[in-house]
Scaffold this motif. Structure first.
Motif, mmCIF file in Angstrom:
data_model
loop_
_atom_site.group_PDB
_atom_site.id
_atom_site.type_symbol
_atom_site.label_atom_id
_atom_site.label_comp_id
_atom_site.label_asym_id
_atom_site.label_seq_id
_atom_site.Cartn_x
_atom_site.Cartn_y
_atom_site.Cartn_z
ATOM 1 N N GLU A 1 -50.022 23.331 -43.590
ATOM 2 C CA GLU A 1 -49.059 23.482 -42.507
ATOM 3 C C GLU A 1 -49.553 24.534 -41.530
ATOM 4 O OE1 GLU A 1 -44.753 22.653 -42.699
ATOM 5 O OE2 GLU A 1 -44.930 23.680 -44.640
ATOM 6 N N ASN A 2 -49.199 24.368 -40.267
ATOM 7 C CA ASN A 2 -49.558 25.366 -39.273
ATOM 8 C C ASN A 2 -48.701 26.621 -39.440
ATOM 9 O OD1 ASN A 2 -51.572 23.897 -37.926
ATOM 10 N ND2 ASN A 2 -50.055 22.817 -36.684
ATOM 11 N N GLN B 1 -52.896 28.690 -43.895
ATOM 12 C CA GLN B 1 -52.439 27.409 -43.343
ATOM 13 C C GLN B 1 -53.318 26.253 -43.824
ATOM 14 O OE1 GLN B 1 -52.203 27.745 -39.086
ATOM 15 N NE2 GLN B 1 -54.411 27.797 -38.785
ATOM 16 N N LYS C 1 -44.029 31.244 -41.882
ATOM 17 C CA LYS C 1 -44.994 30.359 -41.224
ATOM 18 C C LYS C 1 -44.490 29.788 -39.897
ATOM 19 C CE LYS C 1 -43.431 26.672 -44.329
ATOM 20 N NZ LYS C 1 -43.806 25.851 -45.501
ATOM 21 N N TYR C 2 -43.181 29.789 -39.668
ATOM 22 C CA TYR C 2 -42.652 29.261 -38.410
ATOM 23 C C TYR C 2 -42.558 30.318 -37.313
ATOM 24 C CZ TYR C 2 -41.472 25.379 -41.452
ATOM 25 O OH TYR C 2 -41.541 24.343 -42.355
ATOM 26 N N CYS C 3 -42.759 31.585 -37.694
ATOM 27 C CA CYS C 3 -42.772 32.670 -36.696
ATOM 28 C C CYS C 3 -43.345 33.917 -37.348
ATOM 29 C CB CYS C 3 -41.360 32.935 -36.170
ATOM 30 S SG CYS C 3 -41.323 34.189 -34.856
ATOM 31 N N TRP D 1 -47.256 29.466 -37.304
ATOM 32 C CA TRP D 1 -47.034 29.751 -35.883
ATOM 33 C C TRP D 1 -47.091 31.251 -35.665
ATOM 34 C CZ3 TRP D 1 -47.480 25.759 -32.780
ATOM 35 C CH2 TRP D 1 -47.261 24.488 -33.314
ATOM 36 N N ARG D 2 -48.234 31.679 -35.160
ATOM 37 C CA ARG D 2 -48.493 33.104 -34.965
ATOM 38 C C ARG D 2 -47.987 33.542 -33.594
ATOM 39 N NH1 ARG D 2 -53.340 35.280 -33.079
ATOM 40 N NH2 ARG D 2 -54.347 33.258 -33.391
ATOM 41 N N VAL D 3 -47.172 34.600 -33.585
ATOM 42 C CA VAL D 3 -46.638 35.138 -32.331
ATOM 43 C C VAL D 3 -47.179 36.551 -32.151
ATOM 44 C CG1 VAL D 3 -44.559 35.756 -31.043
ATOM 45 C CG2 VAL D 3 -44.525 33.780 -32.601
#
Length: 272
Positions: A178-179, A173, A116-118, A181-183
């Motif tokens: 929680e967000n 999410q 979820k963080y990347c 974080w889509r890259v």
């Protein structure tokens, strides 16, 4: 029982005295010992051939909803040729083509949660998916196994609703509070990087898996192909089933929130 896909004697020992053989063997990337051809084509043919010779009554072969000889991903092309070899080797075999499955420790919902963080995407996460619950697929295979009228039929198991990858990320999410974080990465660049990583002695990713990230999921549209409806199965609704598989990614303060949080209906998709 242990067996090597390349060892006919070991395969024969495994299927001997069996009434039904279900081949679930497949992979999304190649290794130095097992190419797609060796797994999806030669391996599938070998198991079907040996099962038929051993007097097995029913053979069910697991494939992919996107298995087509003209697909852009090599794994999907070889799965399509594997289906042909199975039918040649075991008359009356069933082919089951499933869309992407979700469930405990899956590679769809859980991959989003744990990354979820990347979370890497291509094509702005616009890939079209028809995700199905693994328990629905297992239920379907059980019904096919038990019904003699299904002999020789092909089944495509997919969600009646179509989602984009972004829809599913948004759903995850929302449920985990929680967000994600889509890259977004250009597919050519990600494929090049994955090809370089392929040389490592352990698996991290593969350029073949990047090819799958670009493949939209669509049923074949063949009127002869059966679906969940022909088996009398109503597949789970993703919006209602997803939380039980990703609840552990919630922050501690949301751990005890209801399984059906207010507002989830906004994510419901209409059937296609």
């Amino acid at each position: 029982m242990e067996f090597d896909l390349r060892n006919p004697k070991q395969i024969e020992e495994c299927v001997r005295y069996s009434d039904v053989v279900i081949n679930l063997i497949g992979r999304n990337y190649e290794t130095k010992n097992f190419s797609f051809e060796k797994v999806h084509i030669e391996g599938a043919r070998r198991i079907a051939e040996i099962s038929h010779a051993a007097g097995v009554s029913r053979f069910i072969h697991m494939s992919n909803l996107n298995a087509r000889t003209n697909a852009d991903a090599k794994s999907l092309v070889t799965k399509a040729f594997g289906e042909q070899r199975v039918r040649e080797s075991f008359p009356g075999a069933n082919i089951v083509r499933s869309a992407t499955m979700y469930g405990y420790e899956d590679e769809l919902l859980n991959n989003i949660g744990k990354n979820k963080y990347c979370y890497l995407t291509v094509n702005k996460a616009q890939r079209k998916l028809r995700p199905v619950c693994v328990s629905d697929v297992a239920h379907a295979i059980g019904k096919i196994r038990d019904d003699e009228d299904t002999v020789g039929l092909t089944y495509e198991l997919f969600n009646p609703k179509q989602y984009t990858q972004k829809d599913i990320i948004d759903l995850v999410q929302f449920f985990i509070h929680e967000n994600v974080w889509r890259v977004n990465v250009p597919s050519s660049l990600l494929r090049l990087a994955a090809k370089a990583v392929d040389v490592l002695p352990y698996h991290y990713t593969s350029h073949h898996e990047v090819d799958l990230m670009l493949a939209d999921e669509f049923p074949s549209g063949d009127p002869a192909v059966q679906t969940f409806a022909d088996l009398g199965i109503q597949p789970h609704t993703l919006e209602l089933a997803a939380l039980q598989y990703i609840r552990h990614y919630r922050p501690p303060q949301h751990e005890e929130d209801p399984m059906e949080p207010r507002g989830y209906k906004a994510f419901r998709k209409p059937p296609v």
